[in-house]
Write a protein that holds these residues in place. Structure first.
Motif, PDB file in Angstrom:
ATOM      1  N   ARG A  39       0.844  -1.188   0.000  1.00 39.12           N
ATOM      2  CA  ARG A  39       0.000   0.000   0.000  1.00 39.12           C
ATOM      3  C   ARG A  39       0.883   1.242   0.000  1.00 39.12           C
ATOM      4  NH1 ARG A  39      -2.843  -3.531  -1.042  1.00 39.12           N
ATOM      5  NH2 ARG A  39      -4.709  -4.289   0.028  1.00 39.12           N
ATOM      6  N   ARG A  40       0.619   2.158  -0.921  1.00 39.45           N
ATOM      7  CA  ARG A  40       1.313   3.443  -0.874  1.00 39.45           C
ATOM      8  C   ARG A  40       0.643   4.305   0.187  1.00 39.45           C
ATOM      9  NH1 ARG A  40       3.738   7.341  -5.554  1.00 39.45           N
ATOM     10  NH2 ARG A  40       4.542   8.901  -4.119  1.00 39.45           N
ATOM     11  N   THR A  41       1.442   4.900   1.058  1.00 40.19           N
ATOM     12  CA  THR A  41       0.921   5.775   2.099  1.00 40.19           C
ATOM     13  C   THR A  41       1.382   7.199   1.837  1.00 40.19           C
ATOM     14  OG1 THR A  41       2.787   5.132   3.504  1.00 40.19           O
ATOM     15  CG2 THR A  41       0.730   3.952   3.815  1.00 40.19           C
ATOM     16  N   ARG A  42       0.959   8.121   2.692  1.00 36.56           N
ATOM     17  CA  ARG A  42       1.225   9.540   2.462  1.00 36.56           C
ATOM     18  C   ARG A  42       2.727   9.807   2.376  1.00 36.56           C
ATOM     19  NH1 ARG A  42      -1.891  14.001   3.184  1.00 36.56           N
ATOM     20  NH2 ARG A  42      -3.471  12.763   4.282  1.00 36.56           N
ATOM     21  N   SER A  43       3.148  10.472   1.306  1.00 34.86           N
ATOM     22  CA  SER A  43       4.550  10.799   1.110  1.00 34.86           C
ATOM     23  C   SER A  43       4.985  11.915   2.049  1.00 34.86           C
ATOM     24  CB  SER A  43       4.805  11.218  -0.338  1.00 34.86           C
ATOM     25  OG  SER A  43       4.456  10.181  -1.227  1.00 34.86           O
ATOM     26  N   SER A  44       6.297  12.029   2.238  1.00 34.27           N
ATOM     27  CA  SER A  44       6.853  13.095   3.062  1.00 34.27           C
ATOM     28  C   SER A  44       8.011  13.735   2.312  1.00 34.27           C
ATOM     29  CB  SER A  44       7.331  12.529   4.407  1.00 34.27           C
ATOM     30  OG  SER A  44       7.964  13.515   5.173  1.00 34.27           O
ATOM     31  N   GLY A  45       7.835  14.956   1.854  1.00 35.52           N
ATOM     32  CA  GLY A  45       8.887  15.647   1.105  1.00 35.52           C
ATOM     33  C   GLY A  45       9.229  14.896  -0.171  1.00 35.52           C
ATOM     34  N   THR A  46      10.497  14.555  -0.327  1.00 40.48           N
ATOM     35  CA  THR A  46      10.941  13.849  -1.539  1.00 40.48           C
ATOM     36  C   THR A  46      10.735  12.346  -1.434  1.00 40.48           C
ATOM     37  OG1 THR A  46      13.201  13.594  -0.682  1.00 40.48           O
ATOM     38  CG2 THR A  46      12.720  15.603  -1.920  1.00 40.48           C
ATOM     39  N   GLU A  47      10.267  11.859  -0.284  1.00 40.70           N
ATOM     40  CA  GLU A  47      10.238  10.431   0.010  1.00 40.70           C
ATOM     41  C   GLU A  47       8.881   9.809  -0.296  1.00 40.70           C
ATOM     42  OE1 GLU A  47      12.061   8.409   3.807  1.00 40.70           O
ATOM     43  OE2 GLU A  47      10.008   9.040   4.263  1.00 40.70           O
ATOM     44  N   ALA A  48       8.886   8.706  -1.057  1.00 42.00           N
ATOM     45  CA  ALA A  48       7.688   7.887  -1.225  1.00 42.00           C
ATOM     46  C   ALA A  48       7.665   6.849  -0.117  1.00 42.00           C
ATOM     47  CB  ALA A  48       7.694   7.200  -2.586  1.00 42.00           C
ATOM     48  N   ARG A  49       6.443   6.520   0.360  1.00 40.72           N
ATOM     49  CA  ARG A  49       6.318   5.580   1.467  1.00 40.72           C
ATOM     50  C   ARG A  49       5.397   4.425   1.082  1.00 40.72           C
ATOM     51  NH1 ARG A  49       6.139   9.193   7.068  1.00 40.72           N
ATOM     52  NH2 ARG A  49       8.137  10.237   6.719  1.00 40.72           N
TER      53      ARG A  49
END
Length: 255
Positions: A39-49
């Motif tokens: 599952r893709r979750t909320r990104s932070s700055g340049t980072e995909a999570r």
């Protein structure tokens, strides 16, 4: 996915992260199978999570599960899991296998921070993690294992971690615990009766010139510089909560 066979489940999850050209990270490949849901979750700055969600119990005896992640140049990826992974005995019997294959390109960054792996009584699991890093890559890799559930003896757990940097071996180590493991694994020179063990590998280009000094992080934890731009933290604890506290403090200090 090959699906369920008389030998157990075969499944692979694949993640590919690429710089999107706008200062962020895209995920052109996010493909989970069977018990390995992504599952893709909320990104932070340049980072995909990305979060790994266990859709079924396991791994069970006879299962062969694999997770692959590739991080391209200038991409930033963080991978976690929604809950602990519990190795259990299965109807198929035999050893289960869990493979982790990670590849990080030059100037890419991967933060691999799953929850604990619990080796339940009667289970047999082999975990093999192979990491390839190009020069300039950054890595945070956390691995935590708990030997048995509350009041339970552990199953047999074998774990091997190999990290290569710029084509050269940075770390290659193996640990075997539980029934059938070499004698002495639980003695004072190895686990000393502790049931939670963890290691943290941090690779940063700046460590090439100024590596953190070796030091103790507690009675059963230590930081050791490796022969390259990396450090290794190893820790033992009586339970998973204390182990996580030690690992979190080490991670905060190093990053």
């Amino acid at each position: 996915m090959d699906g369920m066979t008389t030998q157990g489940v075969r499944a692979t999850a694949r993640i590919e992260a690429r710089a999107d050209g706008r200062g962020g990270t895209a995920l052109p490949v996010l493909d989970g199978e069977g018990p390995l849901a992504l599952r893709r979750t909320r990104s932070s700055g340049t980072e995909a999570r990305v979060t790994l969600v266990g859709a079924m119990s396991g791994p069970l005896g006879g299962d062969h599960l694999a997770v692959e992640a590739r991080v391209g140049p200038d991409a930033h990826l963080r991978v976690g899991s929604a809950a602990a992974t519990i190795a259990l005995p299965g109807q198929a019997g035999g050893e289960a296998r869990y493979d982790v294959r990670l590849d990080v390109a030059e100037d890419g960054e991967l933060r691999w921070l799953p929850e604990q792996l619990i080796s339940a009584g009667g289970s047999e699991l082999s975990v093999v993690s192979r990491i390839e890093l190009r020069r300039g890559a950054r890595l945070v890799f956390r691995e935590e294992q708990v030997l048995g559930r509350a009041g339970e003896d552990p199953g047999r757990l074998t774990s091997r971690l190999t990290v290569r940097h710029d084509g050269r071996a940075l770390l290659d180590q193996e640990l075997a615990c539980g029934p059938g493991a070499p004698g002495g694994w639980d003695g004072p020179a190895v686990l000393a009766g502790r049931r939670a063990l963890g290691q943290l590998v941090v690779v940063r280009p700046e460590f090439e010139e100024e590596p953190p000094p070796a030091r103790l992080l507690g009675e059963y934890a230590a930081l050791t510089p490796l022969a390259g731009p990396a450090v290794l933290v190893t820790a033992l604890a009586p339970d998973a909560l204390l182990l996580r506290r030690i690992m979190d403090e080490a991670l905060h200090d190093l990053t």
